[in-house]
Design an enzyme around this catalytic site. Sequence first.
Site, short mmCIF file in Angstrom:
data_model
loop_
_atom_site.label_atom_id
_atom_site.label_comp_id
_atom_site.label_asym_id
_atom_site.label_seq_id
_atom_site.Cartn_x
_atom_site.Cartn_y
_atom_site.Cartn_z
CG PHE A 90 -1.17 0.73 1.17
CD1 PHE A 90 -1.11 0.37 2.52
CD2 PHE A 90 -1.24 2.08 0.86
CE1 PHE A 90 -1.11 1.33 3.51
CE2 PHE A 90 -1.25 3.05 1.85
CZ PHE A 90 -1.18 2.67 3.19
CG ASN A 187 3.10 5.83 2.16
OD1 ASN A 187 3.59 5.64 3.27
ND2 ASN A 187 1.84 5.54 1.89
N PRO A 188 6.77 4.28 2.21
CG PRO A 188 8.72 4.23 3.50
CD PRO A 188 7.71 5.18 2.89
N1 SAM Z 1 2.75 4.44 -2.53
C1 SAM Z 1 1.47 3.77 -2.32
C2 SAM Z 1 0.53 4.69 -1.59
O1 SAM Z 1 0.99 5.62 -0.93
O2 SAM Z 1 -0.68 4.46 -1.66
C3 SAM Z 1 1.64 2.46 -1.57
C4 SAM Z 1 2.27 2.59 -0.21
S1 SAM Z 1 2.33 1.10 0.78
C5 SAM Z 1 2.36 1.83 2.40
C6 SAM Z 1 4.01 0.53 0.61
C7 SAM Z 1 4.33 -0.18 -0.72
O3 SAM Z 1 5.74 -0.45 -0.76
C8 SAM Z 1 3.64 -1.51 -0.93
O4 SAM Z 1 3.01 -1.53 -2.19
C9 SAM Z 1 4.77 -2.55 -0.84
O5 SAM Z 1 4.56 -3.66 -1.68
C10 SAM Z 1 5.96 -1.74 -1.30
N2 SAM Z 1 7.27 -2.19 -0.81
C11 SAM Z 1 7.58 -2.71 0.41
N3 SAM Z 1 8.90 -2.93 0.50
C12 SAM Z 1 9.45 -2.53 -0.67
C13 SAM Z 1 10.80 -2.50 -1.20
N4 SAM Z 1 11.82 -2.93 -0.48
N5 SAM Z 1 10.99 -2.04 -2.46
C14 SAM Z 1 9.95 -1.59 -3.21
N6 SAM Z 1 8.66 -1.60 -2.77
C15 SAM Z 1 8.42 -2.05 -1.52
N1 GLN Z 2 -0.95 4.96 7.44
C1 GLN Z 2 -1.00 3.52 7.33
C2 GLN Z 2 -2.01 2.99 8.30
O1 GLN Z 2 -3.13 3.35 8.21
C3 GLN Z 2 0.37 2.92 7.39
C4 GLN Z 2 1.02 3.31 6.15
C5 GLN Z 2 2.39 2.83 5.94
O2 GLN Z 2 2.94 1.96 6.61
N2 GLN Z 2 2.99 3.47 5.00
O3 GLN Z 2 -1.78 2.17 9.16
#
Ligand code: SAM
Ligand code: GLN
Length: 278
Positions: A90, A187-188
């Site tokens: 991401f 930030n999930p």
């Molecule tokens: N924190 C980063 C940022 O804000 O740029 C990445 C956010 S991205 C929206 C969500 C991240 O959560 C991804 O890298 C995904 O692989 C991870 N993820 C999804 N489900 C998860 C879980 N159950 N436990 C740990 N990580 C998880």
């Molecule tokens: N903000 C993201 C988007 O551009 C979604 C991020 C997320 O799921 N944490 O769609």
Amino acid sequence: MRPSEVIRRSTDYLERHGVESPRENAEAILAQCLGTDRAGLYARREGLDQTTARRFGRALCRRCSGTPLQYITGEQQFLDLRLTVGRGVFIPRPETEGLVLAALETLEGVPDPVAVDVGTGSGAIALFLKHRRRDAQVFATDTSAEAVDLARSNARRLGLDVDVRVGNILDPIPKALRGRVSLLVSNPPYLAAGEYDSLPPEVRAEPYEALVGGTGVHRSLVLAASEWLAPSGWLVVEIGETQGREVSGAFRRASLQDVEVLPDLASRDRVVRGRLPG
Ligand code: SAM
Ligand code: GLN
């Protein structure tokens, strides 16, 4: 052809293919191909050699067919950190800068805090916290091995000591930290499955598991909060703009206090935070 002329033509090309901010994209892609920055681009007089011209052409094509600019340049600025990013992980968003600042605030006056970033991706949140709070012990988790590798390599390159572990939510965190965490931040993935098909191709180029999840991880974190947080420790999460009421309700039902929903720069609900009683 001088770089300024190359930029003019490639800007037209990107614009015709519907790429937003075509000039900025053309400049960033050309700078990447020439191994320089924007100023270096315009200072340069000589044209492109054949290999660079071919590489540039291919990169423009990838951009037109929906590859995010950041996967081409390999980087994304996050507050004052320049992060390496790449396919399979991401790309940090500007909204998340607001999340991490709201999280950092909760550590004011807390000496030697322990912070955990769940779903760290490129490491953006965890790395920024460590960068601003050198006295903090910072952990990060992610289910994606690719994300964990990238976050670790960002940590090494930036000289920031963050302990990044692969696994679900808080599973990889040492059990000795139960009841001792000052800040749980995340930030999930929070988009609904039904939203996925209408996302722009640039966003669909990112991993599905990083985007789609509704409020699943938020709810797991709320359940974990009472077990992992220290007295007065904070849970701070990013949310989709329609999830404020649901997520803040879950915080209150779990007896978290001082619960608030904070807006992003576009005034949309974006962050929920609350703390365990002291
Ligand atoms: N924190 C980063 C940022 O804000 O740029 C990445 C956010 S991205 C929206 C969500 C991240 O959560 C991804 O890298 C995904 O692989 C991870 N993820 C999804 N489900 C998860 C879980 N159950 N436990 C740990 N990580 C998880
Ligand atoms: N903000 C993201 C988007 O551009 C979604 C991020 C997320 O799921 N944490 O769609």
